[in-house]
Design an enzyme around this catalytic site. Structure first.
Site, PDB file in Angstrom:
ATOM      1  N   ARG A   1     -10.098 -28.758   4.234  1.00 61.05           N
ATOM      2  CA  ARG A   1     -10.518 -29.747   3.982  1.00 61.05           C
ATOM      3  C   ARG A   1     -10.655 -30.098   5.327  1.00 61.05           C
ATOM      4  O   ARG A   1     -10.091 -30.485   6.213  1.00 61.05           O
ATOM      5  CB  ARG A   1      -9.144 -30.503   3.073  1.00 61.05           C
ATOM      6  CG  ARG A   1      -9.206 -31.250   3.724  1.00 61.05           C
ATOM      7  CD  ARG A   1      -8.711 -33.011   2.637  1.00 61.05           C
ATOM      8  NE  ARG A   1      -8.914 -34.097   1.678  1.00 61.05           N
ATOM      9  CZ  ARG A   1      -8.789 -34.336   1.436  1.00 61.05           C
ATOM     10  NH1 ARG A   1      -6.975 -34.650   0.691  1.00 61.05           N
ATOM     11  NH2 ARG A   1      -8.937 -35.776   0.928  1.00 61.05           N
TER      12      ARG A   1
ATOM     13  N   SER B   1     -11.409 -33.150   7.026  1.00 59.09           N
ATOM     14  CA  SER B   1     -10.707 -34.139   7.347  1.00 59.09           C
ATOM     15  C   SER B   1      -9.676 -33.812   7.526  1.00 59.09           C
ATOM     16  O   SER B   1      -8.902 -34.699   8.665  1.00 59.09           O
ATOM     17  CB  SER B   1     -11.201 -35.322   6.633  1.00 59.09           C
ATOM     18  OG  SER B   1      -9.911 -34.970   5.598  1.00 59.09           O
TER      19      SER B   1
ATOM     20  N   GLU C   1     -20.751 -30.356  -1.088  1.00 59.57           N
ATOM     21  CA  GLU C   1     -19.496 -30.587   0.099  1.00 59.57           C
ATOM     22  C   GLU C   1     -18.129 -31.317  -1.237  1.00 59.57           C
ATOM     23  O   GLU C   1     -17.944 -31.364  -1.388  1.00 59.57           O
ATOM     24  CB  GLU C   1     -19.885 -31.771   1.061  1.00 59.57           C
ATOM     25  CG  GLU C   1     -18.396 -31.547   1.913  1.00 59.57           C
ATOM     26  CD  GLU C   1     -18.540 -32.256   2.962  1.00 59.57           C
ATOM     27  OE1 GLU C   1     -19.424 -32.618   3.133  1.00 59.57           O
ATOM     28  OE2 GLU C   1     -17.671 -31.949   3.561  1.00 59.57           O
TER      29      GLU C   1
END
Lengths: 341, 341
Positions: free
Chosen positions: B71, B73, B284
């Site tokens: 991931r 972020s 995404e």
């Protein structure tokens, strides 16, 4: 009438840059600030710098009026302190005023502000008042990152900026959100920092309720809105995730995009995605991209060609060229009306 | 075959986030680093987190294979130090490997790097080697701003990054240039920081001669290239002013754009402007924009619909869906070939 809402005085006589360099040198040497009176530029020099450049191209391209502000990359708010920015802004704004007096048919001035990193934006009010009241400036350029690429100011939605907004609302003037030179080696000034700032500013508005607090506040996002129209679906989806209203309601009463996008597919996307009432004609001529596009044989920044070729009918084209600008910049409209235009 | 080159493990079991929070807490408390062995996630949990989410949507949408990385972020390279990033990257990369083992038909892993602000990127090499050699990762994600929005690393063209590039060339793997969470309040992570990074990275390449030094180095710029395709005329013009070759020669042997643009006009622009050999299908999914677009009734991130509707012929569509990815990610191609695909 065709109004270009985004022109900078990028062709000022070299004495201006010489004065600025001396100002910065004396500041860095800890000496007394250089006096504005040390700069002398005659009307003939101003006339020549405009006639041979912006005005020549405006005539060639059929642009009638340009909203004319100081050179964006030279604002360089990161240099010196408030006094340095203040003297510099006063000089640059006065030059744009003088150009508007020399060519009243063609140029209407907009102001830079004497911003300085870490300094309360309310210190910019006296220069803003002077420009509007004494000079007839019809808008301001607001730099969301006076640090020049460190991005250490609060977002545009923060109360930090409210003194400026209150004065904008009082005068009914819009702000173009425009950064200056990047002094961060990560960001090329015109190829990254400008476009990033446009995208960043839009997203700062999106995540906030700024326009609930200031329903008549108006921002023009230059360079076609940075990445925003290309990613309009992303921004609509992010607003939805944040439980904001539709972007048309949430932002488009207050946020406008210019047409400084230097190829046909970009303008085609802009006019397809963004409601026509939110698009303002502009070229930023003479600016970052001065060459001739080998694919078209015309200047990259001859944006009127793209607008002419876009799938836009005559009524909408007139909005983009003229009536939107007169609505978003009411003081421009008043100035033109006074002249019977 | 349809290959999605940009998927992140955004749906990992909550034990992962719990471990990470404990890791950060113990680091901040000055205690010994939390052991990786404290995290236990069973295969069933992994299976469930994928089957109910990414794999379900891949089946619904007709996507066969996803290049699957941690991931974005959550990479959060700004937290802690190299040891913290190193333990975290090792765990996340192993999880993506395990997903690829559990679903070998559908997921092929790509690695995050244990970057840390101010730390020499060569420290990332051991993790990179482990991922490629032991796990079969076919690419890396490279963060051009491990500070998370301060942008204090040298540009991607700087020798600072060369150790990574040398290893990429040796292994013949591409890097997706992907930042992580912004901890700068000026930048919304997915609405500004990601897109700004894409634009910034492209411009860092444009002003340099990086690909003269590394002719086989390949970068994938995600999120449709940030602002780049929309401003393609601007970038062509800037390259011209800088006396660089045409962008097709200067950058497009080495730089590729994904299709993570969440509306039809954006994909139409991308496929009109960027040569088809430089466009790689991606969504995404499941990522920043998870909602259903009220204008279409479909998920914003269902990018296959846009590619299907774009003015692209069947041969070109196959390039976007499959053959470009197999060319840009040769280790993916080899993995697929070994399975007779």
């Amino acid at each position: 009438m065709i109004i270009d809402v985004h022109g900078h005085y990028t062709t000022a006589p070299s004495a201006l840059e010489t004065w600025r360099n001396r100002q910065v040198e004396t500041f860095r040497a800890g000496k007394a600030l250089l006096a504005a009176a040390e700069l002398r530029i005659g009307d003939d020099e101003l006339r020549e710098s405009i006639e041979a450049n912006q005005l020549r191209l405006m005539r060639e391209r059929g642009i009638d009026v340009t909203i004319f502000s100081p050179r964006a990359s030279f604002m360089a708010h990161h240099i010196g302190n408030f006094q340095v920015s203040s003297a510099w802004a006063a000089i640059c704004n006065e030059l744009c005023f003088r150009v508007s007096q020399l060519f009243p048919e063609h140029f209407v001035p907009a102001a830079m502000l004497p911003q300085s990193p870490g300094v309360d934006p309310s210190t910019c009010i006296p220069e803003l008042v002077r420009c509007v009241e004494a000079y007839g400036h019809v808008a301001i350029n607001l730099n969301p990152d006076p640090s020049g690429g460190r991005w250490d100011s609060p977002p545009l939605s923060d109360r930090h900026w409210y003194p400026i907004y209150e004065k904008m609302v009082e005068y009914d003037i819009p702000a173009m959100i425009h950064v200056s030179t990047s002094c961060n080696p990560a960001f090329h000034t015109t190829g990254a920092h400008y476009l990033n700032a446009d995208t960043t500013a839009f997203m700062q508005c999106l995540t906030s309720d700024l326009f609930t607090h200031f329903p008549t506040l108006r921002f023009v996002i230059p360079h076609g809105g940075g990445a925003v129209p290309y990613h309009w679906g992303r921004f609509r989806g992010l607003a939805q995730e944040l439980s904001k209203p539709l972007l048309t309601e949430h932002l488009l009463h207050n946020v406008f995009f210019d047409t400084c996008v230097y190829h046909q597919p970009g303008i085609d996307l802009l006019t397809r995605v963004i409601p026509v009432d939110n698009i303002l004609f502009a070229s930023e001529m003479i600016g970052a991209v001065r060459g001739v596009d080998p694919e078209t044989g015309h200047h990259y920044d001859d944006t009127k060609r793209y607008v002419e070729a876009a799938h836009v009918d005559a009524a909408d084209r007139r909005r983009i060229y003229e009536t939107n600008a007169r609505r978003v910049y009411p003081r421009l409209d008043r100035t033109l009306n006074e002249r019977g235009r």
